[in-house]
Design a protein around this motif. Structure first.
Motif, mmCIF file in Angstrom:
data_model
loop_
_atom_site.group_PDB
_atom_site.id
_atom_site.type_symbol
_atom_site.label_atom_id
_atom_site.label_comp_id
_atom_site.label_asym_id
_atom_site.label_seq_id
_atom_site.Cartn_x
_atom_site.Cartn_y
_atom_site.Cartn_z
ATOM 1 N N HIS A 84 -70.901 24.084 80.813
ATOM 2 C CA HIS A 84 -71.040 23.942 82.262
ATOM 3 C C HIS A 84 -72.189 24.829 82.717
ATOM 4 O O HIS A 84 -72.588 25.765 82.021
ATOM 5 C CB HIS A 84 -69.759 24.370 82.979
ATOM 6 N N ASN B 28 -67.444 30.938 89.332
ATOM 7 C CA ASN B 28 -66.531 30.125 88.524
ATOM 8 C C ASN B 28 -65.088 30.460 88.878
ATOM 9 O O ASN B 28 -64.725 31.633 88.995
ATOM 10 C CB ASN B 28 -66.757 30.386 87.025
ATOM 11 N N THR C 21 -60.845 28.021 85.180
ATOM 12 C CA THR C 21 -61.954 27.653 84.292
ATOM 13 C C THR C 21 -62.313 28.808 83.370
ATOM 14 O O THR C 21 -62.537 28.615 82.165
ATOM 15 C CB THR C 21 -63.185 27.239 85.114
ATOM 16 N N ARG C 22 -62.349 30.017 83.905
ATOM 17 C CA ARG C 22 -62.684 31.176 83.080
ATOM 18 C C ARG C 22 -61.606 31.428 82.029
ATOM 19 O O ARG C 22 -61.907 31.800 80.887
ATOM 20 C CB ARG C 22 -62.897 32.405 83.955
ATOM 21 N N GLU D 93 -61.987 28.891 79.247
ATOM 22 C CA GLU D 93 -63.131 29.228 78.402
ATOM 23 C C GLU D 93 -62.800 30.375 77.446
ATOM 24 O O GLU D 93 -63.249 30.380 76.295
ATOM 25 C CB GLU D 93 -64.333 29.587 79.273
ATOM 26 N N THR E 148 -57.799 23.045 78.638
ATOM 27 C CA THR E 148 -57.453 22.940 80.054
ATOM 28 C C THR E 148 -56.265 23.847 80.351
ATOM 29 O O THR E 148 -55.383 24.033 79.508
ATOM 30 C CB THR E 148 -57.091 21.495 80.456
ATOM 31 N N GLY F 189 -62.785 17.479 82.675
ATOM 32 C CA GLY F 189 -63.692 18.280 83.524
ATOM 33 C C GLY F 189 -65.147 18.183 83.193
ATOM 34 O O GLY F 189 -65.953 19.021 83.594
#
Length: 295
Positions: free
Chosen positions: A42, A184, A188-189, A192, A213, A294
């Motif tokens: 991303h 962000n 999401t973080r 990751e 996810t 996503g």
């Protein structure tokens, strides 16, 4: 003092050191890193606030020859970002010779109207003579606004690069509060950080097949100091599950333990992390599955 604010984008082929450099400039880990190509999926914004200006750094996926729909979409992310920034930093690692991928990117950047910096990354990994050779090789790629050798690991010339990039920003107001390091969102973080842990030690095509996810998160009932997180590691083939789970679940447990440490540092709370492994057949090539994941 004139205040400047704007956007700078780091581009380069996969594994060129863009994410490590972004983290070094921001002063905090906002982007996951790995020695696996295409780790970044991303456009991640890191915010550097200084007395003279605010620099919004956009770390992008590596430009590459796509083999899947995911690869095409990642390249689209890069090109869309390039169209909307004030300065571009073209990252080229000192420990690798200039190749066709670098020349391809240089040709794309030549068409831009904004300043383009050539940034020689990973200078700590090679002798000074090799850095000099790389600087000479880069001079054949195009006419750059500046060429800056840096080492994010050794924190060498990172501040100089921040000075040079900020000086190229247009005059303008602060775009983010001065205590914000990235825009962000937290899920999401977290996803990751789980993916970063899952990437460690896997090879061949498996790194590209991993997506994560976050399905649900929130404080534990009656124990608000503990955050419960339920996340799914998505793979493309059933045969990959055994690699991620490991013998008697040992590898999945290690992934959870590694990720949990990073998540607790991010959230500032204790974390209960529940990981589930699922197969999304050929998700890199399926537009509906990519949308759902996503991408």
């Amino acid at each position: 003092m004139t205040f400047r604010s704007g956007f700078a984008c780091f581009v380069g082929r996969p594994n060129a050191g863009k994410s490590t450099l972004t983290n070094a400039l921001v002063g905090s880990k906002i982007v996951i890193t790995s020695d696996k190509p295409q780790t970044t999926r991303h456009a991640v914004r890191g915010i550097v606030t200084r007395p003279e200006g605010q620099l919004i750094l956009v770390d992008t996926p590596g430009l590459h020859r796509p083999r899947t729909l995911l690869g095409q979409r990642l390249n689209d992310v890069v090109r869309a970002t390039l169209a909307d920034v004030d300065v571009v930093g073209f990252c080229l690692p000192a420990d690798e010779k200039i190749g066709p991928g670098d020349r391809f990117i240089a040709r794309e950047l030549a068409a831009l109207t904004v300043p383009v910096f050539a940034i020689v990354t990973k200078t700590d990994a090679v002798p000074k003579a090799r850095v000099a050779e790389q600087l000479l090789a880069i001079s054949t790629l195009g006419d750059f606004a500046d060429v800056v050798p840096v080492s994010a690991v050794a924190n060498d010339q990172v501040e100089l690069l921040a000075d040079l990039l900020t000086a190229r920003m247009p005059e303008g107001p602060m775009l983010y509060p001065d205590d914000v390091l990235t825009d962000n969102d937290i899920p999401t973080r977290i996803a990751e950080l789980v993916r970063e842990a899952a990437l460690d030690g896997v090879f061949d095509e498996l790194p590209h097949s991993i997506a994560v996810t976050v399905e649900e998160m929130g404080p534990r009932e009656g124990q608000p100091h503990i955050t419960e997180i339920y996340a799914t590691i998505h793979l493309e083939r059933t045969s990959q599950k055994g690699i991620i789970i490991g013998a008697k679940g040992a590898r999945l447990k290690q992934i959870g333990s590694t990720a949990r440490a990073g998540i607790e540092a991010l959230l500032g709370t204790r974390v209960h992390l529940d990981l589930h492994v699922a197969v999304e057949s050929e998700w890199q090539r399926d537009p509906k599955k990519l949308d759902r994941l996503g991408f």
